[in-house]
Enzyme design. Structure first.
Site, PDB file in Angstrom:
ATOM      1  CD  GLU A   1       1.898  -5.988   8.182  1.00 33.95           C
ATOM      2  OE1 GLU A   1       2.155  -7.206   8.168  1.00 33.95           O
ATOM      3  OE2 GLU A   1       2.559  -5.123   7.580  1.00 33.95           O
TER       4      GLU A   1
ATOM      5  CG  HIS B   1      -0.159   0.015   2.532  1.00 34.86           C
ATOM      6  ND1 HIS B   1       0.397   1.159   3.064  1.00 34.86           N
ATOM      7  CD2 HIS B   1       0.134  -0.985   3.396  1.00 34.86           C
ATOM      8  CE1 HIS B   1       0.997   0.868   4.199  1.00 34.86           C
ATOM      9  NE2 HIS B   1       0.860  -0.427   4.430  1.00 34.86           N
TER      10      HIS B   1
END
Length: 214
Positions: free
Chosen positions: A88, A11
């Site tokens: 994550e 990201h």
């Protein structure tokens, strides 16, 4: 089964990246630089898609990954599939802290994180072993669904790290020396049940240097 080519994307930048603050499952959005990175990335992938089309775009459901992916699909006109398996690592008690704060507030958990102790479960979070298994299972599932195709996957630094280690047969406990830059392109082929790195750490599409993972 034919090979699957993954275009793995970390990201774009967030405010917590600049503060070296652990995000984990905390839903932190892109900052202005991250939004610009996402746009530059999307324009780059539009050209790649024109030359060799992608079949699907997947992302973590956390907004920093999802918004990076949305910029991409606006350029290449594919639907977005969100997958919680691409999140994550859950850092538990270390979430939302900087390394300096961790050392003071949770010194033993921080020490074991620094040592990359694979089986240590962070209180309220995940172990490296559990996180790694989740990531590899998710990519194997996507690869089976899209055998013989090219797939964009927008996720997080830790997710990319797991794939790199699997491809290089690198222990989870070994110190990281490979890059995990924001908005980087990392191409990996999945074939015969194994990952193979074709290109890593491409940030040529960005205007400035990107943050690396901690």
């Amino acid at each position: 089964m034919p090979d699957t080519i993954f275009w793995l994307i970390r990201h774009g930048e967030t405010a917590w990246n600049t503060e070296r603050r652990f995000q984990g499952h905390t839903d932190i959005g892109l900052n202005a630089t991250g939004r610009q990175q996402a746009q530059l990335l999307a324009e780059r992938l539009r050209a790649d898609h024109r030359d060799s089309p992608f079949s699907a775009v997947f992302s973590s459901d956390l907004s920093r990954a999802r918004d990076t992916a949305l910029a991409i699909i606006n350029q290449i006109n594919l639907p977005l599939a969100q997958h919680t398996g691409l999140r994550e690592r859950h850092y538990g008690v270390l979430s939302a802290l900087t390394p300096e704060e961790m050392a003071i507030q949770h010194p033993e958990d921080f020490r074991l994180w620094q040592l990359r102790q694979p089986d240590h479960i962070l209180p309220g979070g995940e172990s490296l072993l559990g996180f790694n298994a989740r990531v590899l299972d998710t990519l194997a599932e996507i690869g089976e669904q899209h055998a013989g195709q090219q797939v964009v996957v927008v996720a997080h630094g830790g997710v990319l790290d797991c794939i790199y280690r699997a491809a290089m047969n690198m222990p989870l406990s070994q110190k990281r020396e490979h890059s995990l830059h924001n908005a980087s392109i990392n191409r990996v082929r999945l074939g015969g049940g194994r990952f193979h790195i074709e290109q890593w750490g491409d940030i040529a599409h960005l205007e400035t240097e990107a943050f690396d993972e901690l």
